[in-house]
Enzyme design. Structure first.
Site, PDB file in Angstrom:
ATOM      1  N   SER A   1      11.873  10.332   1.193  1.00 55.86           N
ATOM      2  CA  SER A   1      11.044   9.584   0.247  1.00 55.86           C
ATOM      3  C   SER A   1      11.436   9.942  -1.186  1.00 55.86           C
ATOM      4  O   SER A   1      12.581   9.718  -1.580  1.00 55.86           O
ATOM      5  CB  SER A   1       9.560   9.844   0.533  1.00 55.86           C
ATOM      6  OG  SER A   1       8.754   8.957  -0.204  1.00 55.86           O
ATOM      7  N   GLN A   2      10.532  10.518  -1.976  1.00 58.31           N
ATOM      8  CA  GLN A   2      10.942  10.969  -3.309  1.00 58.31           C
ATOM      9  C   GLN A   2      12.135  11.911  -3.206  1.00 58.31           C
ATOM     10  O   GLN A   2      13.071  11.840  -4.010  1.00 58.31           O
ATOM     11  CB  GLN A   2       9.789  11.690  -4.004  1.00 58.31           C
ATOM     12  CG  GLN A   2      10.195  12.314  -5.339  1.00 58.31           C
ATOM     13  CD  GLN A   2       9.081  13.147  -5.963  1.00 58.31           C
ATOM     14  OE1 GLN A   2       8.490  12.750  -6.940  1.00 58.31           O
ATOM     15  NE2 GLN A   2       8.809  14.310  -5.374  1.00 58.31           N
TER      16      GLN A   2
ATOM     17  N   TYR B   1       6.940  12.920  -2.585  1.00 54.74           N
ATOM     18  CA  TYR B   1       6.044  12.736  -3.722  1.00 54.74           C
ATOM     19  C   TYR B   1       4.723  13.488  -3.537  1.00 54.74           C
ATOM     20  O   TYR B   1       4.019  13.306  -2.544  1.00 54.74           O
ATOM     21  CB  TYR B   1       5.762  11.255  -3.891  1.00 54.74           C
ATOM     22  CG  TYR B   1       5.154  10.854  -5.210  1.00 54.74           C
ATOM     23  CD1 TYR B   1       5.942  10.686  -6.335  1.00 54.74           C
ATOM     24  CD2 TYR B   1       3.789  10.614  -5.326  1.00 54.74           C
ATOM     25  CE1 TYR B   1       5.395  10.293  -7.553  1.00 54.74           C
ATOM     26  CE2 TYR B   1       3.226  10.219  -6.527  1.00 54.74           C
ATOM     27  CZ  TYR B   1       4.034  10.060  -7.640  1.00 54.74           C
ATOM     28  OH  TYR B   1       3.484   9.676  -8.836  1.00 54.74           O
TER      29      TYR B   1
ATOM     30  N   ASP C   1       8.410  -0.224   6.583  1.00 52.03           N
ATOM     31  CA  ASP C   1       8.036   0.732   5.536  1.00 52.03           C
ATOM     32  C   ASP C   1       7.465  -0.021   4.332  1.00 52.03           C
ATOM     33  O   ASP C   1       8.191  -0.677   3.593  1.00 52.03           O
ATOM     34  CB  ASP C   1       9.271   1.537   5.125  1.00 52.03           C
ATOM     35  CG  ASP C   1       8.957   2.688   4.191  1.00 52.03           C
ATOM     36  OD1 ASP C   1       7.857   2.709   3.604  1.00 52.03           O
ATOM     37  OD2 ASP C   1       9.834   3.573   4.046  1.00 52.03           O
TER      38      ASP C   1
ATOM     39  N   HIS D   1       6.571   4.429   6.816  1.00 52.43           N
ATOM     40  CA  HIS D   1       7.260   5.367   5.931  1.00 52.43           C
ATOM     41  C   HIS D   1       7.549   6.715   6.586  1.00 52.43           C
ATOM     42  O   HIS D   1       8.311   7.505   6.022  1.00 52.43           O
ATOM     43  CB  HIS D   1       6.440   5.550   4.654  1.00 52.43           C
ATOM     44  CG  HIS D   1       7.200   6.215   3.548  1.00 52.43           C
ATOM     45  ND1 HIS D   1       8.450   5.786   3.139  1.00 52.43           N
ATOM     46  CD2 HIS D   1       6.890   7.285   2.771  1.00 52.43           C
ATOM     47  CE1 HIS D   1       8.873   6.555   2.152  1.00 52.43           C
ATOM     48  NE2 HIS D   1       7.968   7.475   1.909  1.00 52.43           N
TER      49      HIS D   1
END
Length: 324
Positions: free
Chosen positions: A187-188, A92, A273, A303
């Site tokens: 992640s994203q 992101y 996370d 994360h």
């Protein structure tokens, strides 16, 4: 950092019932078909770089609605046979960055396509270069609520379509073995990889790393971190928009994408996370439809997850599948 989510035993069994729109498949089939019809041949420009063991190409390909999307393509220098490929999606706020930042896959003998994320690339890293030319209605800062009023206008409809078209683009190249293409991202990028795994045909592996964009209804009430807080802020102002908002998000939930997986999957999760809570990752993993799947849990990580250790797991996973 404390543990804040379900226990490990509960996580391993966590399989929430997430309802899906009745027209989910029709929505996505029409979206992808329309963008393929608006497509054009990928454009590749060799880049004169300081790298000596990797050939770098600056790529533009047709994404959602034919919009031009930037990417880097890294090829092992001197390859004489069509190569297996890994398509990578970015976290992101980041962009494709510089070619020298991601050399592991090409150094291991794979073609490596790194897709820029439209409209992003100005929050961290070395930047991106792909605009998002589509407007939206009222939204908070960030990307999570852009076009949230209607699935057809939602930001991630465009991004997920770009991801599928990135797979299409790399398969069209003579340097690539079209039957040996995997997708990954963190992640994203992991959430985007899940979407690409659901909406692309014939992938050999889907490898989401601490994936975002999964189990929205749980995530927004469980973590106070960005980017899920964008949804909280939006709903704190648009107090009557909850039903419409989550109806839109249901077309983009990684759990529903995972139900449609047709290739082996390797996940990672970090049990501390706070950005992508572990239960949201396990929800997607437990829904993942392919019988060959594995999840690597990093017990004491936030994360950042497994970092470079997870890349080693991914390389070993592809080798086990015979993708070398």
């Amino acid at each position: 950092m404390p543990y804040f989510d379900l226990s490990p035993t509960e996580l391993e069994a966590y399989d929430p019932q997430i309802s899906e729109p009745s027209d989910f498949d029709a929505f996505w089939n029409a979206t992808i078909e329309e963008s393929r019809l608006a497509g054009w041949e990928p454009r590749l420009t060799p880049v004169d770089s300081a790298l000596r063991s990797v050939d770098v190409l600056d790529v533009s390909f047709a994404g959602f609605g034919g919009d031009p999307i930037k990417a880097w393509l890294l090829l092992p220098t001197g390859a004489t046979e069509p190569l297996p490929a890994v398509v990578e999606y970015i976290g992101y706020g980041g962009g494709r960055g510089l070619p020298s930042e991601r050399l592991a896959w090409s150094s291991a003998g794979y073609a490596h396509l790194i897709m820029d994320t439209r409209g992003q690339g100005s929050t961290w890293g070395a930047g991106g270069g792909t605009p998002d030319p589509h407007g939206t209605g009222a939204a908070t800062n960030g990307y999570m609520t852009r076009g949230i009023q209607d699935p057809a206008d939602y930001y991630y409809r465009r991004v997920f379509t770009d991801a599928v078209r990135a797979v299409d683009a790399i398969r069209a190249l003579p340097e690539i073995d079209a039957a040996r293409v995997a997708v990954t991202g963190g992640s994203q990028g992991g959430g985007i990889a899940l979407a690409a795994g659901a909406l692309s045909e014939g992938l050999v592996a889907v490898m989401p790393d601490v994936p975002f964009l999964c189990h929205f209804s749980r995530a927004v009430g469980l973590t106070d971190r960005e980017p899920y807080q964008e949804l909280v802020r939006y709903l704190s102002v648009h107090r009557n928009a909850r039903e419409r908002t989550f109806a839109t998000l249901s077309y983009f939930d990684g759990v529903l994408m995972a139900r449609r997986a047709s290739a082996p999957g390797l996940f990672s999760v970090a049990l501390m996370d706070f950005t992508c809570p572990p239960s949201t990752v396990y929800a997607a993993f437990n829904a993942f439809a392919h019988e060959t799947k594995r999840i690597v849990a990093y017990e004491f990580n936030d994360h950042e997850g497994g970092g470079a250790h997870q890349w080693t797991q991914q390389a070993a996973f592809l080798a086990e599948l015979g993708i070398q």
